[in-house]
Structure formats: structure tokens, C-alpha cells
Design a protein around this motif. Structure first.
Motif, PDB file in Angstrom:
ATOM      1  N   THR A 129       0.800  -1.223   0.000  1.00 27.00           N
ATOM      2  CA  THR A 129       0.000   0.000   0.000  1.00 27.00           C
ATOM      3  C   THR A 129       0.828   1.267   0.000  1.00 27.00           C
ATOM      4  N   ASP A 130       2.095   1.195   0.413  1.00 33.74           N
ATOM      5  CA  ASP A 130       2.899   2.413   0.498  1.00 33.74           C
ATOM      6  C   ASP A 130       3.982   2.459  -0.567  1.00 33.74           C
ATOM      7  N   ASN A 131       3.830   1.669  -1.622  1.00 33.02           N
ATOM      8  CA  ASN A 131       4.783   1.760  -2.718  1.00 33.02           C
ATOM      9  C   ASN A 131       4.576   3.077  -3.462  1.00 33.02           C
ATOM     10  N   PHE A 132       5.539   3.434  -4.293  1.00 30.82           N
ATOM     11  CA  PHE A 132       5.460   4.703  -5.007  1.00 30.82           C
ATOM     12  C   PHE A 132       4.196   4.741  -5.870  1.00 30.82           C
ATOM     13  N   PRO A 133       3.534   5.888  -5.985  1.00 36.04           N
ATOM     14  CA  PRO A 133       2.261   5.944  -6.714  1.00 36.04           C
ATOM     15  C   PRO A 133       2.307   5.363  -8.116  1.00 36.04           C
ATOM     16  N   THR A 134       3.359   5.661  -8.894  1.00 36.67           N
ATOM     17  CA  THR A 134       3.426   5.106 -10.250  1.00 36.67           C
ATOM     18  C   THR A 134       3.282   3.593 -10.243  1.00 36.67           C
ATOM     19  N   ASP A 135       3.976   2.928  -9.332  1.00 33.50           N
ATOM     20  CA  ASP A 135       3.921   1.471  -9.273  1.00 33.50           C
ATOM     21  C   ASP A 135       2.491   1.001  -9.020  1.00 33.50           C
ATOM     22  N   ARG A 136       1.845   1.642  -8.073  1.00 33.36           N
ATOM     23  CA  ARG A 136       0.469   1.242  -7.745  1.00 33.36           C
ATOM     24  C   ARG A 136      -0.476   1.541  -8.898  1.00 33.36           C
ATOM     25  N   TYR A 137      -0.342   2.698  -9.507  1.00 36.34           N
ATOM     26  CA  TYR A 137      -1.259   3.080 -10.586  1.00 36.34           C
ATOM     27  C   TYR A 137      -1.080   2.172 -11.807  1.00 36.34           C
ATOM     28  N   VAL A 138       0.174   1.905 -12.177  1.00 36.46           N
ATOM     29  CA  VAL A 138       0.427   1.047 -13.334  1.00 36.46           C
ATOM     30  C   VAL A 138      -0.158  -0.340 -13.108  1.00 36.46           C
ATOM     31  N   LEU A 139       0.040  -0.876 -11.912  1.00 36.85           N
ATOM     32  CA  LEU A 139      -0.470  -2.215 -11.638  1.00 36.85           C
ATOM     33  C   LEU A 139      -1.993  -2.238 -11.573  1.00 36.85           C
ATOM     34  N   GLU A 140      -2.595  -1.160 -11.094  1.00 37.99           N
ATOM     35  CA  GLU A 140      -4.052  -1.075 -11.133  1.00 37.99           C
ATOM     36  C   GLU A 140      -4.546  -1.120 -12.575  1.00 37.99           C
ATOM     37  N   GLY A 141      -3.833  -0.406 -13.456  1.00 35.41           N
ATOM     38  CA  GLY A 141      -4.224  -0.398 -14.857  1.00 35.41           C
ATOM     39  C   GLY A 141      -4.061  -1.763 -15.505  1.00 35.41           C
ATOM     40  N   ILE A 142      -2.962  -2.452 -15.204  1.00 37.54           N
ATOM     41  CA  ILE A 142      -2.744  -3.784 -15.764  1.00 37.54           C
ATOM     42  C   ILE A 142      -3.794  -4.763 -15.266  1.00 37.54           C
ATOM     43  N   ALA A 143      -4.138  -4.653 -13.986  1.00 39.02           N
ATOM     44  CA  ALA A 143      -5.173  -5.541 -13.449  1.00 39.02           C
ATOM     45  C   ALA A 143      -6.499  -5.328 -14.175  1.00 39.02           C
ATOM     46  N   ALA A 144      -6.819  -4.064 -14.468  1.00 36.25           N
ATOM     47  CA  ALA A 144      -8.064  -3.788 -15.195  1.00 36.25           C
ATOM     48  C   ALA A 144      -8.001  -4.320 -16.620  1.00 36.25           C
ATOM     49  N   GLU A 145      -6.856  -4.169 -17.274  1.00 36.91           N
ATOM     50  CA  GLU A 145      -6.695  -4.656 -18.648  1.00 36.91           C
ATOM     51  C   GLU A 145      -6.813  -6.173 -18.744  1.00 36.91           C
ATOM     52  N   ARG A 146      -6.197  -6.853 -17.791  1.00 36.87           N
ATOM     53  CA  ARG A 146      -6.051  -8.303 -17.878  1.00 36.87           C
ATOM     54  C   ARG A 146      -7.034  -9.068 -17.001  1.00 36.87           C
ATOM     55  N   ASP A 147      -7.954  -8.351 -16.370  1.00 37.29           N
ATOM     56  CA  ASP A 147      -8.925  -8.967 -15.463  1.00 37.29           C
ATOM     57  C   ASP A 147      -8.213  -9.753 -14.356  1.00 37.29           C
ATOM     58  N   LEU A 148      -7.255  -9.070 -13.724  1.00 37.88           N
ATOM     59  CA  LEU A 148      -6.490  -9.662 -12.635  1.00 37.88           C
ATOM     60  C   LEU A 148      -6.926  -9.061 -11.303  1.00 37.88           C
TER      61      LEU A 148
END
Length: 409
Positions: A129-148
Motif C-alpha cells: 500500500t505504500d509503494n510509489f504511486p506510479t507502481d500502484r497506478y500502473v499495476l491497477e491499470g494492468i489488473a483492469a486490462e487483464r482482469d487480474l
């Protein structure tokens, strides 16, 4: 408690004994600069003093004289040759596994997408939860793209991710774990080798963010068995604002993990310009677009100094700098409502420390007005980022002394 005179004398003694003290004069300090203490080397490093000459020579000779022939002379190879130098000097990576290109955000996206695609049937990404914002945002986007599914680990903002937390979180559905080796807020230094081993036991891949590690603490990507890593070059590597990022792909994933942004420079034969995408072999397959050649020059100047100094010597001074900063904070600040938001144990601390108090946003502005330049991180933290090649102990003393004057009990 030592008085201010004793601490200043100690700072002078530490500078005198510093085996890296000669490097401080090899950074650019323009006439008229109003900086009293630069304590933000973990956000933007100083430019190398040799850089203006390097830039002038490149513009007048390589670019000006060779023109487009420069690409076939050597520029096309720079993403990999500079990556090899970076891998050798700062990342513990054998040649052919590091490429310099893109921004950290884009490189993170490319390698994270490649990683989850390489674990078909697994639907989970583990992150904190406290990782750098870019890391969290990018992974949120990938999860949405890939249904993860994102599986969040709650981390203490004054610390960082631990092996025990990772062991409790990963499982048979985990495709990828992504953490920062040095936490951007606290400076906590994660046990990357143990965490990588734990993730691998669960069958997951690991991607390390090295933005606050590279050039400050020893990194051993090959020895850790890391799968992927990304990082920026404008902090301790002195690559300048907006300098290109780097990506690491362990050799065992070459030919199997494929990044998703297919561009001409990552093609097996980029100048054929024919139909269909056929990725280049090895690390070149991570490339997408035209390499940022001019933007690599400051990084090369920074790597010259880092290779000469050696990362172990850099780490030794980094520990002395943060220990001294902690000594000053304990002597001057902690009895005035200031709290430490970083590990006290040196083996768990990267190249910066964070102190916090409710009014530090306003105090940061006042420090900047005085020529003391730390970094503010919401909601109430001042980061003291100490770049070993360019920061003196007297500079740390003077910066913390200014903070002491502004902190009223």
C-alpha cells in the motif's frame, strides 16, 4: 547532548577523513548558486562538472559532424552498451540483461505486463500500500486490462515490506509481486534476496523497483535471482531531469517474456521496416521507440564517477551520512515534537531518512527560501536525501541546523 560547536567540528572531521571527498568538487556548482545545503539527491542528483564539455563535444563532433551516420557508428547500440555499464556499476547484472530506455512508468508497464503474461492461469498481483504511486497506478491499470486481482499488503509508512509479509500473501494464484528495494517514503531497505526466494517458492515472478537503490546501495540482481527490475537514472546516478529509465530482464526469461509495446526499435531487423513484428533476441526486445541518445550523456558522466568510486565505498559513506543526520536530529529535533519515520538500524536503511511533524509542509518552503533544499512528502514528512559522491558532512550539519532554527517546540 553535544553542543552545536562539537557537532560542527565532527562534521569537519568526517569530511577530512572522507575517502570520497574529492568527488564533491567534480559536480557542477554554477556561480551565483544560492544553495546552502542540498539534501534532495534522492530526487534529483547534481550535474557532473564534466557534463558541459561532454555535451559540447557530442553536439559539435558526433552529432554535428557525423549527423545521421552516428546511428550506425554507435548510437543504435547505446541502450544496451550503457545498460551493460549500469548493470556492472550499480545493479549486479551480467552483460546483456539491462537496457536504458523510456521512463520508469513505461518500463514498469512493459515488464509487469510481460511478467503476468508469462504466468498464464494465475490471476493475482501482490503489491504494498505504500509503494510509489506510479507502481500502484500502473499495476491497477494492468489488473483492469487483464482482469487480474490486486492483493494489497499493508505496510508501515515508517518501514517497508518484509519477507514475512510476502510469505503470508503469496500463493498458487500469484503471478507477480512488485516492491521497491528502498521505500521511497521511509528509506527502508527490503531484504530483496529473501523476498525473491519466497515469491519463487510460490511460483510467482518478482519485479523490483530500484529507483531509490541504484547508485546508493549495492544491488545484486543476478545473485538474488530477480526476474525483472526497473529504475530511474536521475537520482543517485545523476542522469538529469527526465533522464531515461532502465529495465532488467534476467537472461532466463529472454525469448519467453514478451513486452507489449511493439515498436520498430525492438524489431529483429529494425531497418527492414517490413510487415509483422518479430522481436529482437535478448534484451533488445524490450526496446520500443527511438533511443534518447542525447539524454544518456549525463548518465554516462555520472557512471564515470560511480565506477571510479565503487558502489561499496558509496554505501559506506551513505551509512555515515545517514548516521550523522540521525545524530543531529536526535540532538536538535526529537525533543521538539519531531518524529523519525525511517529505520534506525543501518542495515535496514537506504540513502535517505525521513523526519515528520505536522507543520513540515510550511517549514519546507521556508527552508527552500534559505537555500536549504530537502524534499517534502505528504502528509508531514521531510526527506533528507544524501548523495554520497556530492554531499558533505558540513552540508548535512548546516541543513539540519537551519531546520533546527525553524522548529519551535
Amino acid at each position: 547532548m553535544p553542543d552545536r560547536t562539537d557537532l560542527l567540528a565532527k562534521a569537519h572531521a568526517l569530511d577530512e577523513a572522507d575517502p570520497l571527498r574529492g568527488f564533491r568538487d567534480r559536480f557542477l556548482t554554477p556561480d551565483g548558486a544560492d544553495v546552502v545545503a542540498y539534501l534532495d539527491g534522492n530526487s534529483l542528483g547534481r550535474p557532473a562538472g564534466a557534463l558541459p564539455e561532454h555535451m559540447d563535444r557530442f553536439i559539435h563532433q558526433q552529432w554535428g559532424q557525423r549527423l545521421i551516420r552516428g546511428w550506425t557508428d554507435e548510437w543504435l547500440d547505446w541502450p544496451v552498451t550503457v545498460g551493460d555499464r549500469l548493470g556492472r556499476a550499480a545493479l549486479g547484472a551480467e552483460p546483456g540483461q539491462v537496457v536504458v530506455a523510456d521512463s520508469t512508468t513505461v518500463m514498469l508497464y512493459k515488464l509487469a505486463r510481460a511478467a503476468v503474461a508469462a504466468r498464464p492461469g494465475r490471476r493475482e498481483i501482490v503489491l504494498d500500500t505504500d509503494n510509489f504511486p506510479t507502481d500502484r497506478y500502473v499495476l491497477e491499470g494492468i489488473a483492469a486490462e487483464r482482469d487480474l486481482v490486486l492483493k494489497w499488503i499493508e505496510t508501515d509508512p515508517a518501514a517497508g515490506i518484509t519477507d514475512e509479509q510476502v510469505a503470508a500473501a503469496v500463493g498458487p494464484d500469484t503471478a507477480l509481486v512488485v516492491f521497491s528495494h528502498v521505500a521511497y517514503r521511509s528509506g527502508y531497505l527490503a531484504d530483496a534476496e529473501a523476498i525473491t526466494r519466497t515469491a519463487h517458492r510460490a511460483g510467482a515472478l518478482v519485479l523490483w523497483d530500484l529507483c531509490h537503490s541504484a547508485g546508493s546501495v549495492p544491488v545484486e540482481l543476478d545473485e538474488w535471482g530477480a526476474d525483472f527490475a526497473v529504475g530511474c537514472t536521475y537520482k543517485y546516478l545523476n542522469g538529469g531531469p527526465g533522464s531515461p529509465a532502465f529495465g532488467y530482464v534476467n537472461r532466463r526469461h529472454h525469448g519467453s517474456a514478451q513486452q507489449p509495446i511493439w515498436g520498430w526499435m525492438g524489431h529483429r531487423e529494425p531497418f527492414e521496416m517490413g510487415p509483422g513484428y518479430h522481436p529482437a533476441d535478448g534484451i533488445r526486445g524490450v526496446l520500443s521507440g527511438t533511443p534518447p541518445i542525447l539524454a544518456m550523456l549525463p548518465l554516462l558522466a555520472g557512471l564515470d564517477m560511480l565506477e571510479e568510486a565503487g558502489i561499496e565505498a558509496v554505501r559506506a559513506k551513505s551509512l555515515l551520512l545517514t548516521e550523522f543526520a540521525l545524530e543531529l536530529a536526535e540532538s536538535w529535533l526529537f525533543d521538539r515534537g519531531v518524529q523519525l519515520a525511517s529505520p534506525r538500524e543501518s542495515e535496514r536503511r537506504g540513502g535517505h531518512i525521513t523526519v515528520r511533524r505536522a507543520d513540515f509542509r510550511e517549514i519546507t518552503d521556508k527552508l527552500w527560501d534559505r537555500g536549504v533544499i530537502p524534499d517534502f512528502r505528504a502528509p508531514d514528512g521531510i526527506r533528507i536525501g544524501l548523495a554520497p559522491l556530492s554531499t558533505s558532512f558540513v552540508e548535512v550539519h548546516n541543513g539540519l541546523a537551519a531546520l533546527r532554527e525553524l522548529v519551535v517546540a
